[in-house]
Motif scaffolding. Structure first.
Motif, PDB file in Angstrom:
ATOM      1  N   LEU A 109       0.878  -1.178  -0.094  1.00  0.00           N
ATOM      2  CA  LEU A 109      -0.027   0.064   0.061  1.00  0.00           C
ATOM      3  C   LEU A 109       0.935   1.108  -0.010  1.00  0.00           C
ATOM      4  CD1 LEU A 109      -2.905   1.062   0.211  1.00  0.00           C
ATOM      5  CD2 LEU A 109      -2.576   1.267   2.663  1.00  0.00           C
ATOM      6  N   ARG A 114       0.508  -3.133   3.719  1.00  0.00           N
ATOM      7  CA  ARG A 114      -0.678  -2.513   4.446  1.00  0.00           C
ATOM      8  C   ARG A 114      -0.549  -2.466   5.817  1.00  0.00           C
ATOM      9  NH1 ARG A 114      -5.339  -5.854   0.751  1.00  0.00           N
ATOM     10  NH2 ARG A 114      -5.039  -4.757  -1.340  1.00  0.00           N
ATOM     11  N   ASP A 199      -9.059  -5.850   5.364  1.00  0.00           N
ATOM     12  CA  ASP A 199      -8.679  -6.016   3.935  1.00  0.00           C
ATOM     13  C   ASP A 199      -9.215  -6.878   3.122  1.00  0.00           C
ATOM     14  OD1 ASP A 199      -7.273  -8.035   4.418  1.00  0.00           O
ATOM     15  OD2 ASP A 199      -5.409  -7.414   3.212  1.00  0.00           O
TER      16      ASP A 199
END
Length: 334
Positions: A109, A114, A199
């Motif tokens: 990300l 992430r 996610d």
């Protein structure tokens, strides 16, 4: 926190009334009061010679009035002695953070994974909520209470930074995370908020997100859902909104940070209220003003007759000492 006692006025505006008698004395028309009793100079000196020498006795009538009026004005201002200031939480709030640490949180990300970006953004969110009780849950294939509710936010952030993707398995048990969060929040006090970040879609655990959100709605615990890199179903959104919460979507670090700032606005931080024990002092000032006024009136009632009697005695003595008219003048007048 505690603070040394200090004296203050709850109604300081009352001090503006202090010059009122003197203003009225100048503005109102003067009235004729007739002749007053004037003592001879030697009588006054005699009276002063025997008068008490206390500070009150040496004050003129104008100064006595000013002192009593000042006491009344200070009493009207409600003086209090503040003692032991204490700061207590007001609108207390407890926030449970549920963070997905499944294997997919290792995906990129922006300039990190992430999970790394979540650790940074969520850590800043925690440190902004200085007086909130904050807890941390993690979930993957299973959900775990990682840090119970605490005010030690630095400790919580350190534990958050120590998380690794895949520690709780590669599944995503969103339903179990919501259910465990609701159970932990029920034990606390104040307004309760659950913020779930994931996610992926629910694919593990015993509870479905719909079942868990029904439990959250019954417990009146607002539940917000932050999802990274995917869309949510309309049914899940409706159930989230039924708890009073919202669904947020993040595709990069900037949008992720913006989401947690929005949550800050939706869930204001705990405010502190300062209270203090105070001892009112107005009644003592009123009592002192009453005693001084009573003593002044009593003094006027006792001193005036003495002065009047002394004046009459002086008049009689003066009459007796006046020379009588000679007899031959009286005869001629007759």
């Amino acid at each position: 926190m505690d603070q040394a006692p200090n004296l203050t006025l709850l109604w300081p505006w009352a001090l503006l009334l202090w010059p009122l008698p003197w203003i009225l004395h100048r503005l109102l028309p003067k009235q004729s009061r007739g002749e007053t009793l004037r003592l001879p100079e030697n009588a006054t000196q005699t009276s002063n010679a025997t008068a008490p020498t206390t500070p009150w006795a040496r004050l003129s009538g104008q100064w006595r009035f000013a002192l009593i009026w000042t006491l009344l004005i200070l009493a009207t201002g409600r003086p209090v002695l503040l003692d032991r200031l204490q700061t207590l939480p007001q609108n207390s709030r407890q926030v449970m953070l549920a963070v997905d640490i499944s294997g997919s949180m290792n995906e990129r990300l922006d300039h990190g994974t992430r999970l790394e970006q979540v650790q940074k953004v969520v850590g800043q969110f925690v440190m902004r909520r200085q007086y909130d009780q904050v807890g941390l849950m993690v979930f993957g294939s299973h959900a775990y209470l990682y840090v119970p509710m605490t005010l030690d936010h630095q400790l919580l952030v350190e534990q958050l930074k120590a998380l690794k993707a895949g520690m709780a398995g590669n599944g995503t048990a969103i339903g179990d995370a919501i259910g465990l969060g609701v159970r932990a929040l029920r034990r606390g006090q104040g307004e309760s908020v659950l913020v779930v970040l994931s996610d992926g879609v629910n694919n593990a655990g015993q509870l479905t997100p719909a079942e868990a959100l029904n439990i959250a709605q019954e417990a009146q615990i607002r539940t917000h859902l932050v999802v990274i890199g995917l869309e949510t179903t309309p049914d899940l959104r409706e159930r989230i909104e039924a708890t009073g919460g919202q669904v947020f979507h993040a595709n990069n670090v900037r949008s992720l940070d913006s989401i947690y700032q929005q949550i800050d606005q939706l869930e204001p931080v705990t405010q502190l209220k300062t209270i203090a024990r105070h001892a009112p002092l107005a009644q003592y000032l009123l009592l002192l003003a009453l005693l001084l006024s009573s003593y002044w009136l009593w003094q006027r009632r006792t001193v005036r007759p003495i002065h009047q009697h002394h004046h009459q005695h002086q008049a009689q003595a003066a009459s007796a000492q006046a020379p009588s008219e000679p007899a031959h003048l009286r005869q001629s007048n007759e």
